[in-house]
Design a protein around this motif. Structure first.
Motif, mmCIF file in Angstrom:
data_model
loop_
_atom_site.group_PDB
_atom_site.id
_atom_site.type_symbol
_atom_site.label_atom_id
_atom_site.label_comp_id
_atom_site.label_asym_id
_atom_site.label_seq_id
_atom_site.Cartn_x
_atom_site.Cartn_y
_atom_site.Cartn_z
ATOM 1 N N ALA A 162 0.823 -1.214 0.000
ATOM 2 C CA ALA A 162 0.000 0.000 0.000
ATOM 3 C C ALA A 162 0.853 1.257 0.000
ATOM 4 O O ALA A 162 0.544 2.231 -0.700
ATOM 5 C CB ALA A 162 -0.933 -0.015 1.211
ATOM 6 N N SER A 163 1.936 1.266 0.772
ATOM 7 C CA SER A 163 2.766 2.467 0.856
ATOM 8 C C SER A 163 3.455 2.784 -0.463
ATOM 9 O O SER A 163 3.676 3.948 -0.798
ATOM 10 C CB SER A 163 3.803 2.318 1.978
ATOM 11 O OG SER A 163 4.714 1.271 1.698
ATOM 12 N N ASN A 164 3.790 1.734 -1.235
ATOM 13 C CA ASN A 164 4.419 1.970 -2.528
ATOM 14 C C ASN A 164 3.417 2.393 -3.597
ATOM 15 O O ASN A 164 3.808 2.898 -4.655
ATOM 16 C CB ASN A 164 5.183 0.720 -2.960
ATOM 17 C CG ASN A 164 6.525 0.593 -2.273
ATOM 18 O OD1 ASN A 164 7.495 1.241 -2.631
ATOM 19 N ND2 ASN A 164 6.580 -0.229 -1.235
ATOM 20 N N ALA A 165 2.130 2.179 -3.320
ATOM 21 C CA ALA A 165 1.084 2.647 -4.241
ATOM 22 C C ALA A 165 0.508 3.990 -3.806
ATOM 23 O O ALA A 165 -0.270 4.602 -4.550
ATOM 24 C CB ALA A 165 -0.040 1.618 -4.323
ATOM 25 N N SER A 166 0.912 4.450 -2.638
ATOM 26 C CA SER A 166 0.305 5.637 -2.024
ATOM 27 C C SER A 166 0.396 6.874 -2.913
ATOM 28 O O SER A 166 -0.601 7.563 -3.151
ATOM 29 C CB SER A 166 0.979 5.901 -0.670
ATOM 30 O OG SER A 166 0.544 7.106 -0.110
ATOM 31 N N ASN A 167 1.589 7.169 -3.414
ATOM 32 C CA ASN A 167 1.760 8.394 -4.193
ATOM 33 C C ASN A 167 0.998 8.336 -5.512
ATOM 34 O O ASN A 167 0.413 9.340 -5.944
ATOM 35 C CB ASN A 167 3.247 8.640 -4.454
ATOM 36 C CG ASN A 167 3.507 10.011 -5.040
ATOM 37 O OD1 ASN A 167 2.915 11.001 -4.603
ATOM 38 N ND2 ASN A 167 4.381 10.076 -6.035
ATOM 39 N N ALA A 168 0.983 7.167 -6.156
ATOM 40 C CA ALA A 168 0.239 7.018 -7.417
ATOM 41 C C ALA A 168 -1.257 7.237 -7.182
ATOM 42 O O ALA A 168 -1.935 7.894 -7.989
ATOM 43 C CB ALA A 168 0.484 5.632 -8.010
ATOM 44 N N LEU A 169 -1.781 6.720 -6.079
ATOM 45 C CA LEU A 169 -3.194 6.925 -5.752
ATOM 46 C C LEU A 169 -3.478 8.400 -5.472
ATOM 47 O O LEU A 169 -4.517 8.931 -5.874
ATOM 48 C CB LEU A 169 -3.572 6.076 -4.529
ATOM 49 C CG LEU A 169 -3.611 4.562 -4.750
ATOM 50 C CD1 LEU A 169 -3.773 3.827 -3.418
ATOM 51 C CD2 LEU A 169 -4.746 4.185 -5.706
#
Length: 395
Positions: free
Chosen positions: A259-266
C-alpha cells in the motif's frame, strides 16, 4: 576525499542510517533477559535499558531538529552516526547495568539524527512529485526492521553473548559515518535559514503542520501501540507462541509495503487530501472491527490477521503522503518539522502503551481500544483542524 553518487545510492545511505536508529531497540531486545545475570541488577532495571534508549531518542530528536535548522545537516549526520558508534562500543563494555542504562540514553540521543535529517535530504534529492513515493519506500524499509532485527539479535546472542549486538551496531554505524562523509557532497544541505519558521512553537502554530503532523503521529501511534502490546497478549494471556505474533506481523507488514508503494500514485490520481482521509478512515475501520471482534471474545488468528491487514494497508495508503504533507507544511524547516512529528509518534506510542498495560491480562480488547482511540483522534484532527494547504500534488 569526496565522491559523487546518484540519488538512489544516497537514498540507500539515508535509509541505512534511519534503520540503525530503529535497530538500536530491536536488535538489542533478545539480549535484555540475559543482562541482569551478566551485569548484576534486577529485571526491572534491565527494562530501563529499553526505556533509556527511548528517552534519549526523544531528547536527541528535538536537539538535532534545532541543530539541523542552524548548521550543516551533512556534517551533523556524520557526527550523529560517529557518536552513535562510540556510544554503542562503550555500551558493549559497560561494567554494570546502571552504566549501561546511562550509555543507552546517550546511544538513543546520538542515533536519532538520521530520522531527523532524512525527510529534508529526500526532499532535496527528488522532485516534489516523486518525494512522497520515496517516503513510502523509506517506510517500507523501516517496517522490516522490527520484524527482522530481533531474529538477528537472537542469533548474535548465541554467537557472542549480549555484547555482540552492541558491537554490531558500532561497526555498522562506523560504516554509515564513513559513507556519509565520503558522499557528503551528494547530500543536499541547508542552503539558508528558513524564512517562515524560527522555532518549534512557530511550526506548531501552523494549522497545516498541526493537522498533518498530529494525524500522522496518531495514525502510526495506533499501529505501534497494538504491535508493542501484542506479544504480551498472545504469549501471556492467550497462550499463543511468538511464532503466532511473527505471522501476524508478516502479513501486516506485507500489505503495508504494498500500500505504501502505491500511495503516491493513488494520491496523484485521486487527490492527496482525499487519499489521506480515506486511508485514515480505513485505519479507524480496521481497529474498530478488531475491537468489536475481540470484545465479543473472538480469539481466532484467521479472523484477526485479515483485520490487522486492513489497518496496516490503510496506514500504508495515508502514511507516506501524510508525512510528506507535514514536512511540506514546515515550509523549509524540515529538521524541526521531522523532529516534532517523530517525537509525537514516540510520545503517543508510549502513552497508549502505558494506558493499555495494566489491562493486558484481560486480553485483546484493551489494546484494540487504545489503538482505536488513537486512530479516531487522527481522523478528528483531519476533520476539525482547518487547512489552508493546497493539494500535495501542487506543492
Amino acid at each position: 576525499m569526496t565522491v559523487n553518487a546518484s540519488p538512489t545510492v544516497m537514498f540507500l545511505l539515508i535509509s541505512f542510517g534511519t534503520v540503525l536508529g530503529i535497530a538500536g531497540t530491536d536488535l538489542v531486545l533478545p539480549a535484555i533477559p540475559a543482562m541482569p545475570t551478566a551485569l548484576g541488577g534486577t529485571t526491572a532495571l534491565a527494562q530501563m535499558v529499553l526505556a533509556a534508549y527511548a528517552g534519549g531518542t526523544l531528547v536527541g530528536l528535538l536537539a538535532f531538529g534545532e541543530l539541523g535548522a542552524r548548521y550543516s545537516r551533512r556534517k551533523l549526520l556524520v557526527w550523529s552516526l560517529g557518536l552513535f558508534a562510540v556510544a554503542s562500543l562503550l555500551s558493549a563494555y559497560a561494567p554494570t547495568l546502571e552504566w549501561l542504562v546511562i550509555l543507552r540514553f546517550a546511544q538513543g540521543a546520538f542515533g536519532s539524527g538520521p530520522a531527523v535529517f532524512a525527510p529534508g535530504f529526500i526532499h532535496g534529492l527528488y522532485p516534489a512529485d516523486k518525494a512522497p513515493s520515496m517516503f513510502g519506500r523509506l517506510g517500507s524499509i523501516e517496517s522490516l526492521t522490527p520484524a527482522l532485527a530481533p531474529i538477528a539479535g537472537a542469533y548474535l546472542m548465541t554467537v557472542g553473548g549480549w555484547q555482540t549486538s552492541f558491537l554490531m551496531l558500532a561497526g555498522l554505524a562506523i560504516l554509515g559515518a564513513v559513507g556519509s562523509w565520503a558522499y557528503r557532497q551528494s547530500l543536499p544541505d541547508r542552503l539558508e535559514a528558513p524564512e517562515v519558521h524560527q522555532s518549534y512553537m512557530s511550526i506548531i502554530r501552523n494549522g497545516d503542520f498541526l493537522r498533518h503532523g498530529l494525524s500522522q503521529a496518531l495514525s502510526l501511534g495506533s499501529i505501534l501501540i497494538f504491535v508493542f502490546g501484542a506479544p504480551a497478549v498472545m504469549t501471556g494471556t492467550l497462550g499463543m507462541t511468538i511464532g503466532d505474533f511473527i505471522l501476524l506481523q508478516v502479513f501486516g507488514i506485507a500489505l503495508f509495503i504494498l500500500a505504501s508503494n502505491a500511495s503516491n500514485a493513488l494520491a496523484r490520481r485521486f487527490g492527496t487530501e482525499r487519499m489521506i482521509m480515506i486511508g485514515t478512515g480505513g485505519l479507524v475501520l480496521g481497529f474498530f472491527l478488531i475491537l468489536l471482534y475481540t470484545s465479543l471474545g473472538g480469539p481466532s488468528l484467521s479472523v484477526l490477521v485479515p483485520l490487522w491487514m486492513t489497518a496496516n494497508g490503510a496506514f500504508g495508503i495515508r502514511g507516506p503522503i501524510g508525512f510528506h504533507q507535514a514536512i511540506v507544511a514546515s515550509r523549509g524547516d524540515h529538521s524541526r518539522g521531522a523532529a516534532l512529528v517523530v517525537a509525537a509518534i514516540l510520545g503517543i506510542t508510549a502513552g497508549g502503551t502505558a494506558a493499555a498495560a495494566p489491562f493486558i491480562n484481560i486480553g485483546w480488547w484493551p489494546l484494540a481500544l487504545a489503538s482505536s482511540l488513537a486512530a479516531l483522534l487522527a481522523l478528528l484532527c483531519l476533520t476539525l483542524i482547518g487547512s489552508t494547504a493546497k493539494e500535495a500534488g501542487d506543492c
